[in-house]
Motif scaffolding. Structure first.
Motif, PDB file in Angstrom:
ATOM      1  N   ALA A  33       0.835  -1.202   0.000  1.00 49.39           N
ATOM      2  CA  ALA A  33       0.000   0.000   0.000  1.00 49.39           C
ATOM      3  C   ALA A  33       0.870   1.253   0.000  1.00 49.39           C
ATOM      4  CB  ALA A  33      -0.928  -0.001   1.211  1.00 49.39           C
ATOM      5  N   LEU A  34       1.956   1.228   0.758  1.00 48.63           N
ATOM      6  CA  LEU A  34       2.862   2.379   0.798  1.00 48.63           C
ATOM      7  C   LEU A  34       3.525   2.589  -0.551  1.00 48.63           C
ATOM      8  CD1 LEU A  34       4.279   4.656   2.296  1.00 48.63           C
ATOM      9  CD2 LEU A  34       5.946   2.985   3.110  1.00 48.63           C
ATOM     10  N   GLN A  35       3.922   1.519  -1.211  1.00 43.88           N
ATOM     11  CA  GLN A  35       4.544   1.639  -2.527  1.00 43.88           C
ATOM     12  C   GLN A  35       3.573   2.227  -3.541  1.00 43.88           C
ATOM     13  OE1 GLN A  35       6.050  -2.264  -3.407  1.00 43.88           O
ATOM     14  NE2 GLN A  35       7.955  -1.906  -2.311  1.00 43.88           N
ATOM     15  N   GLU A  36       2.316   1.793  -3.493  1.00 43.45           N
ATOM     16  CA  GLU A  36       1.300   2.339  -4.397  1.00 43.45           C
ATOM     17  C   GLU A  36       1.100   3.829  -4.137  1.00 43.45           C
ATOM     18  OE1 GLU A  36      -2.335   0.116  -4.259  1.00 43.45           O
ATOM     19  OE2 GLU A  36      -1.282  -1.780  -4.580  1.00 43.45           O
ATOM     20  N   GLN A  37       1.081   4.200  -2.858  1.00 42.95           N
ATOM     21  CA  GLN A  37       0.912   5.604  -2.510  1.00 42.95           C
ATOM     22  C   GLN A  37       2.114   6.428  -2.977  1.00 42.95           C
ATOM     23  OE1 GLN A  37       0.170   6.289   1.630  1.00 42.95           O
ATOM     24  NE2 GLN A  37      -0.330   8.437   1.299  1.00 42.95           N
ATOM     25  N   ALA A  43       3.743  10.496  -9.359  1.00 46.78           N
ATOM     26  CA  ALA A  43       3.029  10.951 -10.552  1.00 46.78           C
ATOM     27  C   ALA A  43       2.498  12.371 -10.357  1.00 46.78           C
ATOM     28  CB  ALA A  43       1.885   9.994 -10.875  1.00 46.78           C
ATOM     29  N   GLU A  44       2.162  12.720  -9.116  1.00 45.94           N
ATOM     30  CA  GLU A  44       1.669  14.065  -8.813  1.00 45.94           C
ATOM     31  C   GLU A  44       2.810  15.066  -8.637  1.00 45.94           C
ATOM     32  OE1 GLU A  44      -0.698  13.480  -5.314  1.00 45.94           O
ATOM     33  OE2 GLU A  44      -2.268  12.420  -6.389  1.00 45.94           O
ATOM     34  N   GLY A  45       4.052  14.585  -8.598  1.00 46.55           N
ATOM     35  CA  GLY A  45       5.199  15.471  -8.463  1.00 46.55           C
ATOM     36  C   GLY A  45       5.552  15.837  -7.035  1.00 46.55           C
ATOM     37  N   HIS A  52      19.463   5.017  -8.343  1.00 45.50           N
ATOM     38  CA  HIS A  52      20.812   4.556  -8.032  1.00 45.50           C
ATOM     39  C   HIS A  52      20.971   4.209  -6.551  1.00 45.50           C
ATOM     40  CE1 HIS A  52      22.051   5.513 -12.067  1.00 45.50           C
ATOM     41  NE2 HIS A  52      21.546   6.728 -11.933  1.00 45.50           N
ATOM     42  N   LYS A  53      20.297   4.962  -5.695  1.00 44.02           N
ATOM     43  CA  LYS A  53      20.396   4.717  -4.248  1.00 44.02           C
ATOM     44  C   LYS A  53      19.223   3.902  -3.714  1.00 44.02           C
ATOM     45  CE  LYS A  53      22.956   8.944  -3.445  1.00 44.02           C
ATOM     46  NZ  LYS A  53      22.971  10.261  -2.787  1.00 44.02           N
ATOM     47  N   GLY A  54      18.121   3.855  -4.470  1.00 38.54           N
ATOM     48  CA  GLY A  54      16.945   3.114  -4.015  1.00 38.54           C
ATOM     49  C   GLY A  54      16.198   3.818  -2.903  1.00 38.54           C
ATOM     50  N   LYS A  55      16.216   5.161  -2.912  1.00 36.80           N
ATOM     51  CA  LYS A  55      15.582   5.917  -1.830  1.00 36.80           C
ATOM     52  C   LYS A  55      14.618   6.953  -2.384  1.00 36.80           C
ATOM     53  CE  LYS A  55      19.252   5.109   1.375  1.00 36.80           C
ATOM     54  NZ  LYS A  55      20.008   5.594   2.474  1.00 36.80           N
ATOM     55  N   TRP A  56      13.574   7.195  -1.600  1.00 39.46           N
ATOM     56  CA  TRP A  56      12.568   8.195  -1.914  1.00 39.46           C
ATOM     57  C   TRP A  56      12.911   9.491  -1.186  1.00 39.46           C
ATOM     58  CZ3 TRP A  56       8.654   7.406  -5.310  1.00 39.46           C
ATOM     59  CH2 TRP A  56       8.410   6.084  -5.703  1.00 39.46           C
ATOM     60  N   SER A  57      12.571  10.611  -1.783  1.00 38.84           N
ATOM     61  CA  SER A  57      12.793  11.916  -1.157  1.00 38.84           C
ATOM     62  C   SER A  57      11.718  12.879  -1.635  1.00 38.84           C
ATOM     63  CB  SER A  57      14.179  12.459  -1.493  1.00 38.84           C
ATOM     64  OG  SER A  57      14.311  12.635  -2.881  1.00 38.84           O
ATOM     65  N   LYS A  58      11.630  14.028  -0.962  1.00 42.49           N
ATOM     66  CA  LYS A  58      10.682  15.059  -1.374  1.00 42.49           C
ATOM     67  C   LYS A  58      11.111  15.622  -2.709  1.00 42.49           C
ATOM     68  CE  LYS A  58       9.678  16.641   3.294  1.00 42.49           C
ATOM     69  NZ  LYS A  58       9.776  17.770   4.214  1.00 42.49           N
ATOM     70  N   ALA A  59      10.141  15.998  -3.522  1.00 47.43           N
ATOM     71  CA  ALA A  59      10.440  16.574  -4.831  1.00 47.43           C
ATOM     72  C   ALA A  59      10.831  18.038  -4.692  1.00 47.43           C
ATOM     73  CB  ALA A  59       9.250  16.438  -5.751  1.00 47.43           C
TER      74      ALA A  59
END
Length: 59
Positions: A33-37, A43-45, A52-59
């Motif tokens: 569910a977290l991955q889908e979110q 997609a919303e930016g 390369h690092k496999g990490k999510w961050s704020k846009a």
């Protein structure tokens, strides 16, 4: 249900999906569910993913 604001607050630094899951909802063992979110938020930016690092961050 995890709110977008909570996800953005947890992204005070770049984090992997599992690390985000532990901060937001440690009792839930599934990250689906977290991955889908996160994909929807990407997609919303709102967030971005560093392949390369496999990490999510704020846009």
């Amino acid at each position: 249900m995890i709110k977008d604001e909570d996800v953005l607050a947890a992204l005070d630094k770049p984090r992997a999906v599992y690390a985000l899951q532990q901060r937001l909802d440690p009792s839930n063992k599934s990250t689906d569910a977290l991955q889908e979110q996160l994909l929807r938020m990407r997609a919303e930016g709102k967030v971005k993913f560093d392949i390369h690092k496999g990490k999510w961050s704020k846009a």
